[in-house]
Design a protein around this motif. Structure first.
Motif, PDB file in Angstrom:
ATOM      1  N   VAL A   1     -27.905 -11.752 -23.924  1.00 42.76           N
ATOM      2  CA  VAL A   1     -26.489 -11.693 -24.293  1.00 42.76           C
ATOM      3  C   VAL A   1     -26.345 -12.283 -25.693  1.00 42.76           C
ATOM      4  CG1 VAL A   1     -25.422 -11.783 -21.993  1.00 42.76           C
ATOM      5  CG2 VAL A   1     -26.008 -13.922 -23.137  1.00 42.76           C
ATOM      6  N   LYS A   2     -25.349 -11.763 -26.395  1.00 42.04           N
ATOM      7  CA  LYS A   2     -25.018 -12.352 -27.700  1.00 42.04           C
ATOM      8  C   LYS A   2     -23.961 -13.419 -27.436  1.00 42.04           C
ATOM      9  CE  LYS A   2     -22.162 -10.698 -31.315  1.00 42.04           C
ATOM     10  NZ  LYS A   2     -21.691  -9.524 -32.030  1.00 42.04           N
ATOM     11  N   ILE A   3     -24.296 -14.668 -27.757  1.00 37.48           N
ATOM     12  CA  ILE A   3     -23.347 -15.763 -27.520  1.00 37.48           C
ATOM     13  C   ILE A   3     -22.670 -16.073 -28.854  1.00 37.48           C
ATOM     14  CG2 ILE A   3     -23.070 -18.133 -26.726  1.00 37.48           C
ATOM     15  CD1 ILE A   3     -25.788 -17.821 -25.246  1.00 37.48           C
ATOM     16  N   ARG A   4     -21.385 -15.758 -28.947  1.00 34.71           N
ATOM     17  CA  ARG A   4     -20.638 -16.079 -30.163  1.00 34.71           C
ATOM     18  C   ARG A   4     -19.948 -17.428 -29.967  1.00 34.71           C
ATOM     19  NH1 ARG A   4     -17.175 -12.055 -33.699  1.00 34.71           N
ATOM     20  NH2 ARG A   4     -19.313 -11.726 -34.331  1.00 34.71           N
ATOM     21  N   VAL A   5     -20.233 -18.354 -30.871  1.00 35.24           N
ATOM     22  CA  VAL A   5     -19.671 -19.704 -30.731  1.00 35.24           C
ATOM     23  C   VAL A   5     -18.720 -19.996 -31.887  1.00 35.24           C
ATOM     24  CG1 VAL A   5     -20.183 -22.160 -30.500  1.00 35.24           C
ATOM     25  CG2 VAL A   5     -21.776 -20.492 -29.558  1.00 35.24           C
ATOM     26  N   TYR A   6     -17.513 -20.426 -31.535  1.00 29.82           N
ATOM     27  CA  TYR A   6     -16.532 -20.884 -32.529  1.00 29.82           C
ATOM     28  C   TYR A   6     -16.682 -22.399 -32.609  1.00 29.82           C
ATOM     29  CZ  TYR A   6     -14.614 -16.236 -31.879  1.00 29.82           C
ATOM     30  OH  TYR A   6     -14.469 -14.861 -31.810  1.00 29.82           O
ATOM     31  N   ARG A   7     -17.192 -22.880 -33.765  1.00 32.50           N
ATOM     32  CA  ARG A   7     -17.478 -24.315 -33.934  1.00 32.50           C
ATOM     33  C   ARG A   7     -16.374 -24.921 -34.794  1.00 32.50           C
ATOM     34  NH1 ARG A   7     -23.009 -24.559 -36.561  1.00 32.50           N
ATOM     35  NH2 ARG A   7     -23.280 -26.616 -35.603  1.00 32.50           N
ATOM     36  N   LEU A   8     -15.402 -25.562 -34.137  1.00 27.25           N
ATOM     37  CA  LEU A   8     -14.188 -25.984 -34.830  1.00 27.25           C
ATOM     38  C   LEU A   8     -14.434 -27.051 -35.889  1.00 27.25           C
ATOM     39  CD1 LEU A   8     -13.056 -24.303 -32.492  1.00 27.25           C
ATOM     40  CD2 LEU A   8     -11.143 -25.874 -32.417  1.00 27.25           C
ATOM     41  N   HIS A   9     -15.448 -27.901 -35.684  1.00 32.31           N
ATOM     42  CA  HIS A   9     -15.733 -28.951 -36.666  1.00 32.31           C
ATOM     43  C   HIS A   9     -16.391 -28.360 -37.922  1.00 32.31           C
ATOM     44  CE1 HIS A   9     -19.321 -28.348 -34.344  1.00 32.31           C
ATOM     45  NE2 HIS A   9     -20.042 -29.065 -35.157  1.00 32.31           N
ATOM     46  N   LYS A  10     -16.741 -27.059 -37.893  1.00 31.11           N
ATOM     47  CA  LYS A  10     -17.323 -26.404 -39.068  1.00 31.11           C
ATOM     48  C   LYS A  10     -16.302 -25.465 -39.719  1.00 31.11           C
ATOM     49  CE  LYS A  10     -21.577 -28.017 -38.611  1.00 31.11           C
ATOM     50  NZ  LYS A  10     -22.213 -28.851 -39.632  1.00 31.11           N
ATOM     51  N   PHE A  11     -15.015 -25.715 -39.463  1.00 28.98           N
ATOM     52  CA  PHE A  11     -13.946 -24.872 -40.007  1.00 28.98           C
ATOM     53  C   PHE A  11     -14.053 -24.780 -41.533  1.00 28.98           C
ATOM     54  CE2 PHE A  11      -9.330 -24.429 -41.232  1.00 28.98           C
ATOM     55  CZ  PHE A  11      -9.256 -23.089 -40.874  1.00 28.98           C
ATOM     56  N   ASN A  12     -13.790 -23.575 -42.050  1.00 32.12           N
ATOM     57  CA  ASN A  12     -13.864 -23.294 -43.497  1.00 32.12           C
ATOM     58  C   ASN A  12     -15.293 -23.318 -44.041  1.00 32.12           C
ATOM     59  OD1 ASN A  12     -11.308 -22.557 -44.156  1.00 32.12           O
ATOM     60  ND2 ASN A  12     -10.612 -24.627 -44.675  1.00 32.12           N
ATOM     61  N   THR A  13     -16.286 -23.142 -43.163  1.00 28.28           N
ATOM     62  CA  THR A  13     -17.667 -22.991 -43.630  1.00 28.28           C
ATOM     63  C   THR A  13     -18.231 -21.739 -42.971  1.00 28.28           C
ATOM     64  OG1 THR A  13     -18.864 -24.110 -41.829  1.00 28.28           O
ATOM     65  CG2 THR A  13     -17.923 -25.521 -43.552  1.00 28.28           C
ATOM     66  N   GLU A  14     -19.422 -21.338 -43.397  1.00 27.17           N
ATOM     67  CA  GLU A  14     -20.072 -20.156 -42.806  1.00 27.17           C
ATOM     68  C   GLU A  14     -20.462 -20.384 -41.358  1.00 27.17           C
ATOM     69  OE1 GLU A  14     -23.427 -19.127 -45.170  1.00 27.17           O
ATOM     70  OE2 GLU A  14     -22.224 -18.357 -46.838  1.00 27.17           O
ATOM     71  N   GLU A  15     -20.507 -21.641 -40.949  1.00 24.88           N
ATOM     72  CA  GLU A  15     -20.949 -21.948 -39.586  1.00 24.88           C
ATOM     73  C   GLU A  15     -19.786 -22.089 -38.607  1.00 24.88           C
ATOM     74  OE1 GLU A  15     -23.514 -25.352 -39.773  1.00 24.88           O
ATOM     75  OE2 GLU A  15     -24.807 -24.400 -41.260  1.00 24.88           O
ATOM     76  N   PHE A  16     -18.603 -21.630 -39.006  1.00 23.25           N
ATOM     77  CA  PHE A  16     -17.436 -21.683 -38.122  1.00 23.25           C
ATOM     78  C   PHE A  16     -17.632 -20.725 -36.940  1.00 23.25           C
ATOM     79  CE2 PHE A  16     -12.869 -20.232 -37.390  1.00 23.25           C
ATOM     80  CZ  PHE A  16     -12.539 -21.330 -36.614  1.00 23.25           C
ATOM     81  N   GLN A  17     -18.161 -19.532 -37.224  1.00 22.23           N
ATOM     82  CA  GLN A  17     -18.505 -18.573 -36.167  1.00 22.23           C
ATOM     83  C   GLN A  17     -19.991 -18.279 -36.252  1.00 22.23           C
ATOM     84  OE1 GLN A  17     -16.254 -14.893 -35.670  1.00 22.23           O
ATOM     85  NE2 GLN A  17     -14.537 -15.813 -36.762  1.00 22.23           N
ATOM     86  N   VAL A  18     -20.719 -18.572 -35.185  1.00 25.82           N
ATOM     87  CA  VAL A  18     -22.173 -18.378 -35.197  1.00 25.82           C
ATOM     88  C   VAL A  18     -22.583 -17.557 -33.987  1.00 25.82           C
ATOM     89  CG1 VAL A  18     -24.402 -19.575 -35.315  1.00 25.82           C
ATOM     90  CG2 VAL A  18     -22.389 -20.671 -36.257  1.00 25.82           C
ATOM     91  N   ASN A  19     -23.570 -16.678 -34.168  1.00 20.23           N
ATOM     92  CA  ASN A  19     -24.106 -15.907 -33.044  1.00 20.23           C
ATOM     93  C   ASN A  19     -25.461 -16.461 -32.631  1.00 20.23           C
ATOM     94  OD1 ASN A  19     -21.963 -14.043 -33.035  1.00 20.23           O
ATOM     95  ND2 ASN A  19     -22.913 -12.885 -34.686  1.00 20.23           N
ATOM     96  N   TYR A  20     -25.649 -16.576 -31.325  1.00 22.23           N
ATOM     97  CA  TYR A  20     -26.933 -17.019 -30.771  1.00 22.23           C
ATOM     98  C   TYR A  20     -27.449 -15.947 -29.813  1.00 22.23           C
ATOM     99  CZ  TYR A  20     -25.362 -21.612 -32.405  1.00 22.23           C
ATOM    100  OH  TYR A  20     -24.904 -22.660 -33.183  1.00 22.23           O
ATOM    101  N   PRO A  21     -28.623 -15.358 -30.042  1.00 20.23           N
ATOM    102  CA  PRO A  21     -29.433 -15.478 -31.247  1.00 20.23           C
ATOM    103  C   PRO A  21     -28.787 -14.705 -32.392  1.00 20.23           C
ATOM    104  CG  PRO A  21     -30.410 -13.854 -29.766  1.00 20.23           C
ATOM    105  CD  PRO A  21     -29.226 -14.425 -29.059  1.00 20.23           C
ATOM    106  N   ASP A  22     -29.255 -14.935 -33.629  1.00 19.38           N
ATOM    107  CA  ASP A  22     -28.656 -14.222 -34.751  1.00 19.38           C
ATOM    108  C   ASP A  22     -29.203 -12.795 -34.858  1.00 19.38           C
ATOM    109  OD1 ASP A  22     -31.114 -15.188 -35.403  1.00 19.38           O
ATOM    110  OD2 ASP A  22     -30.525 -16.144 -37.282  1.00 19.38           O
TER     111      ASP A  22
END
Length: 241
Positions: free
Chosen positions: A196-217
């Motif tokens: 499965v593609k796990i899309r994670v919204y990382r709120l402490h990384k707001f306004n950076t490229e790591e705000f939305q990350v896919n696992y695995p990429d």
């Protein structure tokens, strides 16, 4: 960050997930089951019930007797039998729930399953063991130079704390559910083994490229997508669109 999620990502609600050291596994499996996502193809082909046996006998990994079951911290000669029970619980429930086509009925089955703590913990331990199994397979492939492996294994085995399957189990897996959650590398592995593609919204990384990350990429187009939301990379909840 929450405003951004509301207006631009169309996330209107949040399903809260119990805050313990299984919460990532709980949030991921709950979504897989409630969406009726089928068993990954590779798990059907290899029959996951035989994986503990295969590691112990075919590959001589007798150190799996040091496997620890989350908060139980259980290790010893019965680890093999306990692992087999965990695998049976995962296979039976996943097969039954994904075969249930009625959405409401599936929801009821999920709610019953995820309110039975013993059964629920067996599911998570089965997933942890499958992650270990895949690391052993990749490690053997790298050692015997049997062709390329997914780059996430190179990343995982490059850490001092998980340079081989035994140290991965002792330093990382055994603590999941007890004193730690999964870290970023384990999330890559989780998405990979469950297909499965796990899309994670990382709120402490707001306004950076790591705000939305896919696992695995790197993932296959046909894989289903599930989403998680975290404020601190420790506790995760389920965003609802």
């Amino acid at each position: 960050a929450y405003e951004e999620l509301f207006w631009n990502c169309h996330i209107k609600y949040l399903r809260r997930v119990r805050r313990d050291n299984y919460c990532v596994l709980r949030a991921v499996l709950f979504q897989i089951f409630s969406q009726g996502i089928p068993f990954p193809l590779w798990m059907k082909e290899r029959d996951i019930l035989k994986l503990p046996e295969k590691l112990l006998y075919s590959q001589g990994c007798n150190w799996i007797q040091q496997y620890s079951f989350g908060p139980e911290r259980y290790t010893g000669p019965n680890a093999f039998g306990k692992l087999r029970k965990c695998m049976e619980t995962l296979k039976t429930n996943w097969t039954e729930i994904s075969a249930t086509k009625d959405h409401e009925e599936r929801g009821n089955l999920c709610n019953t399953l995820f309110s039975d703590e013993n059964k629920e913990h067996r599911l998570y331990e089965a997933i942890k063991f499958i992650m270990l199994y895949e690391v052993v397979e990749a490690y053997e492939q790298i050692k015997n130079r049997e062709g390329p492996v997914h780059n996430l294994f190179s990343l995982l085995l490059a850490r001092d704390s998980s340079s081989d399957p035994l140290s991965f189990m002792m330093n990382h897996l055994n603590s999941i559910g007890d004193s730690i959650c999964l870290d970023q590398v384990e999330l890559f592995l989780l998405g990979y083994v469950l297909e499965v593609k796990i899309r994670v919204y990382r709120l402490h990384k707001f306004n950076t490229e790591e705000f939305q990350v896919n696992y695995p990429d790197e993932y296959r187009r046909e894989w289903n997508e599930i989403s998680l939301l975290t404020e601190d990379d420790r506790y995760y909840h389920i965003p609802l669109f």
